[in-house]
Structures are given as C-alpha cells and as structure tokens.
Design a protein around this motif. Sequence first.
Motif, PDB file in Angstrom:
ATOM      1  N   VAL A 193      -4.121  -1.252  -9.132  1.00  0.00           N
ATOM      2  CA  VAL A 193      -3.066  -0.439  -9.732  1.00  0.00           C
ATOM      3  C   VAL A 193      -1.936  -0.260  -8.719  1.00  0.00           C
ATOM      4  CG1 VAL A 193      -2.522   1.782 -10.766  1.00  0.00           C
ATOM      5  CG2 VAL A 193      -4.747   0.743 -11.149  1.00  0.00           C
ATOM      6  N   ASN A 194      -2.338  -0.012  -7.472  1.00  0.00           N
ATOM      7  CA  ASN A 194      -1.336   0.240  -6.443  1.00  0.00           C
ATOM      8  C   ASN A 194      -0.961  -1.053  -5.739  1.00  0.00           C
ATOM      9  OD1 ASN A 194       0.401   1.383  -4.693  1.00  0.00           O
ATOM     10  ND2 ASN A 194      -1.160   2.306  -3.391  1.00  0.00           N
ATOM     11  N   SER A 195      -0.376  -1.964  -6.507  1.00  0.00           N
ATOM     12  CA  SER A 195      -0.018  -3.231  -5.885  1.00  0.00           C
ATOM     13  C   SER A 195       1.485  -3.344  -5.741  1.00  0.00           C
ATOM     14  CB  SER A 195      -0.585  -4.389  -6.700  1.00  0.00           C
ATOM     15  OG  SER A 195      -0.111  -4.287  -8.015  1.00  0.00           O
ATOM     16  N   ARG A 196       2.177  -2.221  -5.748  1.00  0.00           N
ATOM     17  CA  ARG A 196       3.625  -2.260  -5.554  1.00  0.00           C
ATOM     18  C   ARG A 196       3.929  -2.683  -4.126  1.00  0.00           C
ATOM     19  NH1 ARG A 196       5.490   3.547  -6.964  1.00  0.00           N
ATOM     20  NH2 ARG A 196       3.863   3.929  -5.441  1.00  0.00           N
ATOM     21  N   PHE A 197       5.074  -3.267  -3.940  1.00  0.00           N
ATOM     22  CA  PHE A 197       5.439  -3.675  -2.593  1.00  0.00           C
ATOM     23  C   PHE A 197       6.946  -3.576  -2.423  1.00  0.00           C
ATOM     24  CE2 PHE A 197       5.216  -7.353  -5.332  1.00  0.00           C
ATOM     25  CZ  PHE A 197       6.423  -7.992  -5.095  1.00  0.00           C
ATOM     26  N   ILE A 198       7.381  -3.528  -1.180  1.00  0.00           N
ATOM     27  CA  ILE A 198       8.808  -3.478  -0.852  1.00  0.00           C
ATOM     28  C   ILE A 198       9.114  -4.718  -0.030  1.00  0.00           C
ATOM     29  CG2 ILE A 198      10.630  -2.233   0.375  1.00  0.00           C
ATOM     30  CD1 ILE A 198       8.815   0.310   0.097  1.00  0.00           C
ATOM     31  N   ASP A 199       9.972  -5.595  -0.548  1.00  0.00           N
ATOM     32  CA  ASP A 199      10.416  -6.759   0.225  1.00  0.00           C
ATOM     33  C   ASP A 199      11.742  -6.410   0.893  1.00  0.00           C
ATOM     34  OD1 ASP A 199       8.280  -8.331  -0.253  1.00  0.00           O
ATOM     35  OD2 ASP A 199       9.382  -9.941  -1.260  1.00  0.00           O
ATOM     36  N   MET A 200      11.822  -6.641   2.197  1.00  0.00           N
ATOM     37  CA  MET A 200      13.000  -6.227   2.958  1.00  0.00           C
ATOM     38  C   MET A 200      14.056  -7.325   3.048  1.00  0.00           C
ATOM     39  SD  MET A 200      12.260  -3.139   3.690  1.00  0.00           S
ATOM     40  CE  MET A 200      13.512  -2.685   4.891  1.00  0.00           C
ATOM     41  N   SER A 201      13.697  -8.534   2.643  1.00  0.00           N
ATOM     42  CA  SER A 201      14.650  -9.628   2.828  1.00  0.00           C
ATOM     43  C   SER A 201      14.699 -10.490   1.583  1.00  0.00           C
ATOM     44  CB  SER A 201      14.218 -10.500   4.006  1.00  0.00           C
ATOM     45  OG  SER A 201      12.996 -11.130   3.676  1.00  0.00           O
ATOM     46  N   GLY A 202      15.511 -11.521   1.667  1.00  0.00           N
ATOM     47  CA  GLY A 202      15.561 -12.489   0.579  1.00  0.00           C
ATOM     48  C   GLY A 202      16.541 -12.072  -0.499  1.00  0.00           C
ATOM     49  N   GLU A 203      16.719 -12.974  -1.441  1.00  0.00           N
ATOM     50  CA  GLU A 203      17.680 -12.723  -2.504  1.00  0.00           C
ATOM     51  C   GLU A 203      17.310 -11.505  -3.325  1.00  0.00           C
ATOM     52  OE1 GLU A 203      17.840 -16.272  -4.734  1.00  0.00           O
ATOM     53  OE2 GLU A 203      18.396 -17.473  -2.998  1.00  0.00           O
ATOM     54  N   LYS A 204      16.027 -11.181  -3.381  1.00  0.00           N
ATOM     55  CA  LYS A 204      15.604 -10.090  -4.250  1.00  0.00           C
ATOM     56  C   LYS A 204      16.159  -8.742  -3.819  1.00  0.00           C
ATOM     57  CE  LYS A 204      13.408 -12.763  -6.898  1.00  0.00           C
ATOM     58  NZ  LYS A 204      13.821 -13.934  -6.110  1.00  0.00           N
TER      59      LYS A 204
ATOM     60  N   GLY B  82       4.256   7.825  -9.012  1.00  0.00           N
ATOM     61  CA  GLY B  82       5.041   8.576  -8.048  1.00  0.00           C
ATOM     62  C   GLY B  82       5.796   7.681  -7.094  1.00  0.00           C
ATOM     63  N   GLY B  83       5.666   7.992  -5.819  1.00  0.00           N
ATOM     64  CA  GLY B  83       6.352   7.181  -4.835  1.00  0.00           C
ATOM     65  C   GLY B  83       7.841   7.371  -4.873  1.00  0.00           C
TER      66      GLY B  83
ATOM     67  N   GLY C 161      13.769   5.780   5.818  1.00  0.00           N
ATOM     68  CA  GLY C 161      12.646   6.148   4.975  1.00  0.00           C
ATOM     69  C   GLY C 161      11.398   6.274   5.826  1.00  0.00           C
ATOM     70  N   VAL C 162      10.616   7.309   5.572  1.00  0.00           N
ATOM     71  CA  VAL C 162       9.302   7.396   6.208  1.00  0.00           C
ATOM     72  C   VAL C 162       8.301   7.068   5.107  1.00  0.00           C
ATOM     73  CG1 VAL C 162       7.706   8.795   7.543  1.00  0.00           C
ATOM     74  CG2 VAL C 162      10.170   9.194   7.736  1.00  0.00           C
ATOM     75  N   VAL C 163       7.618   5.942   5.275  1.00  0.00           N
ATOM     76  CA  VAL C 163       6.829   5.383   4.180  1.00  0.00           C
ATOM     77  C   VAL C 163       5.350   5.717   4.365  1.00  0.00           C
ATOM     78  CG1 VAL C 163       6.317   3.284   2.875  1.00  0.00           C
ATOM     79  CG2 VAL C 163       8.494   3.494   4.086  1.00  0.00           C
ATOM     80  N   GLN C 164       4.801   6.342   3.341  1.00  0.00           N
ATOM     81  CA  GLN C 164       3.371   6.681   3.355  1.00  0.00           C
ATOM     82  C   GLN C 164       2.591   5.504   2.787  1.00  0.00           C
ATOM     83  OE1 GLN C 164       2.560  10.196   0.995  1.00  0.00           O
ATOM     84  NE2 GLN C 164       0.559   9.389   0.393  1.00  0.00           N
ATOM     85  N   CYS C 165       1.803   4.857   3.658  1.00  0.00           N
ATOM     86  CA  CYS C 165       0.988   3.731   3.207  1.00  0.00           C
ATOM     87  C   CYS C 165      -0.481   4.108   3.364  1.00  0.00           C
ATOM     88  CB  CYS C 165       1.274   2.485   4.039  1.00  0.00           C
ATOM     89  SG  CYS C 165       2.974   1.905   3.917  1.00  0.00           S
ATOM     90  N   LEU C 166      -1.232   3.993   2.292  1.00  0.00           N
ATOM     91  CA  LEU C 166      -2.653   4.319   2.352  1.00  0.00           C
ATOM     92  C   LEU C 166      -3.445   3.017   2.250  1.00  0.00           C
ATOM     93  CD1 LEU C 166      -4.541   6.832   2.486  1.00  0.00           C
ATOM     94  CD2 LEU C 166      -4.824   6.550   0.025  1.00  0.00           C
ATOM     95  N   ASP C 167      -4.099   2.693   3.364  1.00  0.00           N
ATOM     96  CA  ASP C 167      -4.875   1.460   3.432  1.00  0.00           C
ATOM     97  C   ASP C 167      -6.276   1.748   2.892  1.00  0.00           C
ATOM     98  OD1 ASP C 167      -6.314  -0.770   4.127  1.00  0.00           O
ATOM     99  OD2 ASP C 167      -5.545  -0.883   6.180  1.00  0.00           O
TER     100      ASP C 167
ATOM    101  N   ASN D 231       0.810  -1.233   0.000  1.00  0.00           N
ATOM    102  CA  ASN D 231       0.000   0.000   0.000  1.00  0.00           C
ATOM    103  C   ASN D 231       0.836   1.272   0.000  1.00  0.00           C
ATOM    104  OD1 ASN D 231      -2.475  -1.326   0.035  1.00  0.00           O
ATOM    105  ND2 ASN D 231      -2.548  -1.409   2.283  1.00  0.00           N
ATOM    106  N   TYR D 232       2.107   1.205  -0.351  1.00  0.00           N
ATOM    107  CA  TYR D 232       2.881   2.443  -0.208  1.00  0.00           C
ATOM    108  C   TYR D 232       2.675   3.385  -1.384  1.00  0.00           C
ATOM    109  CZ  TYR D 232       6.859   1.362  -3.326  1.00  0.00           C
ATOM    110  OH  TYR D 232       7.660   1.102  -4.398  1.00  0.00           O
ATOM    111  N   GLU D 233       2.603   4.648  -1.041  1.00  0.00           N
ATOM    112  CA  GLU D 233       2.411   5.685  -2.062  1.00  0.00           C
ATOM    113  C   GLU D 233       3.635   6.574  -2.224  1.00  0.00           C
ATOM    114  OE1 GLU D 233      -2.166   6.223  -2.815  1.00  0.00           O
ATOM    115  OE2 GLU D 233      -1.293   7.869  -1.683  1.00  0.00           O
TER     116      GLU D 233
END
Lengths: 441, 76
Positions: free
Chosen positions: A131-142, A266-267, A101-107, A60-62
């Motif tokens: 449309v807003n299905s972006r995500f941030i993965d904090m771990s893993g090989e990615k 954006g984002g 980072g200060v992350v703006q997430c709109l639920d 949900n991050y914008e």
Amino acid sequence: MRLEVGTFPVRDVVVGKRMAWDDGVLEIDVNELLDLVVQDPIEKAKIEVVKPGESARIINYEDVLEPKVKVSGGGTVYPGVCGRPTDSVGEGRSHRLGSVGVVQCLDTANVEASVADSRLWGRGGEKEVRVNSRFIDMSGEKTEIPAATPYAQLFNICVSVEAPTSVAFEEQSRAAASATHRVADRLAEIVKDLEPPDVEVFDFEPKDDLPGVVYIPHLASAEPQSGARGTYGTAVYGQTRLSAPWLLSPTEMMDGAVGGGGASWGGATWILANHPVVMNLAERHGKDVNFLGCIVQRTNWTNQGEYTLVADRAAWTAKMIGAKSAIITTDVRGQRWVGTMLTLAACERSGINTVLLTEEEDNENGNSPPLLFSPAELRGTVSNGTGDVPEPFSPVSRVVGTVEAAPQEWYGELPAVHGAYGAGVVYRDFYGFGRQSYADF
Amino acid sequence: MVSALPSVPLSVGAHRVIKGVRVEHLCGDPSLSPEQDGELMLRIARTALDAIQTEVTDPTLFEPAQHTEKELTHAS
C-alpha cells in the motif's frame, strides 16, 4: 488574525559539524540529529540529504514536514500532533526554512504483517500488498510534471527509521513521526532568533465590502481504522477523530494546525501548511475577496445521515460567517467523495456559490465519468487532471528511505502510472500543485 | 440495492434502493442484542423483498420501517 511569516530561503544543504543557516546555505550536523531520532522505542535510523535534480528516489515516506517555529504569538507549530501542546496558533510571528522538507520514512522491511494489517496501516511482510509504495523522484523529466510530486523541488532531509517491532503498528508510525518532528524543530531553531531576509504579513482583518469566500477542505479521519483513541493520521490540532467541522483562520493552516501523516491518505503536512488554495486566497484577501476562513470537514462517516448532518453544519457555518462562495476539495475517493459532494450540495442549497477543485477519476478511455458521484447542485469544477504519468520513471543511482541498503528493484525503471487511483502510488494532486491541467494538453 | 449511502445508487439510476445501516455493517448492527440484530436484518430483507415487487418509474428509495433510537446514534 494577523501572522508574520519570516522565510529563510535555502539554496543548498551541506552536511558538516554544526547547525547553521548562512546566506541560504543550511549546514546540518547529522550526528546531532541522529541522537534526536534514536530514542525509545527507535533503535536504528539514518539521516540523508537529497537535493532537487539529483538522480535519487525516496521510498517508504509517510509524511513531509516543513521546518518552522513560533517566534511570538503563542502556541507551537504543528500543534497537538505527537503530544505537542494544543494551544492555538496563527498569530504573531513564525519563521520557516523555505524549500526544505523533513521526510519521515518508515522502513518496514523487518515487519511481518497480515494482509488486513497491511491494508489498514500500509505496511507488512506481504510484499504484494504494498500500500505504501509511493515514492519521490528527484530528477528526470518527471519532476517537470509535478504529478510526480511537489516534494521533488525541495531539499529533503530524510529521516529513515527502522520500524520498532517492540510496539504496535500505529505506535511505529507515531514514533517515526515524533522523531521527524524533533528533527524539524531542531532545524527551525537555527533560524528562530535570526532576522529573516523576507517577511510576509497576513492580516485577515475582515473586508466586508468584498465578497466573502471560505475554503472547505475534506480530510479523511482515521477513526474507523484506529478507533476513537487513535492519534495517528490526518489531524486538526492533533485530533484524528470524526468530528463536526472546524472553523480555522488561514493563519492556523500556515502554522501547521492541519496536517496529515499516514501511509494510505496522508503524507501531506508540508502541502497543507503551504496550501495553494489557502496561500492564493490569502494573497487576494482585501484585493478582490474577503477570505473568511477555512472550514475543515472530516470524512469517513459511516452512513448518509451522518454525512448529511455534517454537510449541513459546514454549509450553515459558512453562511453564518457571511460566505457568498466556497472552494471545496477532498482527499480520498470512495465514500469520502460522497461526503464532499453532500457538503457542496448543502452549500449550494444555502445560497453559497461553490467551486470544486479536484483530481479526476481515470475516465477509462471515455467509458467512465470523470467524477465518482455528481449531485445536481454541482455547477463548477476545476480539474487538476487525472494524475496520469504516461511514460515510465527513469532508473536512479541512489535510493533513500531505508536504514540498510534498499531493495535492488527500487533502483530500476518504474512503470508509468495510469489513472487517478494509480497515481496514489506517486502523488494525488487534490490541491492544484501540479500543472497537469487541460491547459497543458 | 441496499446501501448505506443511497445518494450514490440513486444518482446513477438504480431503480430500487434500500437504506442500509452503516458502511461497515450494512444489514445489521453489532451493538444490538443478537435478537434485535436479527430483527433488524429481517426488516431490511423484507423491505428489499417488498421493493422488488413494487413498480417504479424513477430511482426510488425504500426505508426500512421502525428504526430504533440506537440505530440512529453513532456507535463508533
């Protein structure tokens, strides 16, 4: 222009009872920050910290902000956005919290929307139009492939806001953005009066004996969607409208004069304030280049005549300030790409050597050109790859970005991302943050 | 092909490209009166019909004649 940037590196963020920075450890009082967030029209919110390497996924991050503050030199960081003062920035001294980072997430789980609204504002009850299905993965090989986003390397303080349905869509995002700015401001205030361990000085005194270079980023304007009075979206001093190109000092970019909030393109506020092209040219200023400034070009014009007009304006501005070469980027495909290429062609016709820095289109197994449209004037391109992430994203044990518990589907494995348009759900590397160039393959 | 951004179809080798009004309203202009809007639409359609009967060897741009001043001004 001369700007001193004092950086307070952060190696851990802990939740405690006070707001403090001590030798790289940032302590935050979540209740104090929540009080700053839950203000009219926002009724429900949540603040959570996620760390690099954690098995966590931010949804949900914008937008993502870097906490920073003006210490001297006038103006307010991120000027003009969400009603902030529009006074010029880019001089004196600024302090910043590094690696935060200060992350703006709109639920938007509670928001009912038509398909059209979802497309315009990237949300809604129509789940198939995510449309807003972006995500941030904090771990893993990615996280090793920063195609998966440069934000994975930050300590992210996530401000999840339940979309206030008492106001219209655009206002919901703007309210969340305002709240996120209040949090970032409060965090930056912690280090405003401290002595930074690291100070960089950026002095853009002209070096006329070296070749003049400009950077021309193309940023989509939200005006066709939000109208002339819109205030939310990628902005220059808070201005989201279609306008003639803006000539800015690189120091203004570092102070956040150019930012981007928004679901569909954006984002990018953190990215634009830590811009690889700007920071690299700044470092080389006076050594082998004369970095003359940034010419911010808006896109989303509606016909060729308008695009030709602003393309020529940018090229003439570059020529009039003495540019011999230009680096050009874009931030959305489609007609925005056409505008970008017309600026490039206009620069070349004005005798300015240009290099295009871009993510490639998916070449569809060799059946499609790597760029949507290439004018004859295009001579040099640096590729950031296609943004393809060939393996699926591993399951995570924590999902952040909602006020109530996140939908179960977000915890599981997520499919691989194929091609440039697909990469929009993760992160599009328009600026060279990633290492996914041909050199890596 | 009628296009608001003729550079693109011309660059990929479309034979006959007709210049349209805007991305959002290719063959008309809602800021005009219904009569003027209709005339504009007809002009573009006629240009397209003329184009299709014209022999061309390279990608060629056809511009509908008699643009009014209003059409050339940004309306949004």
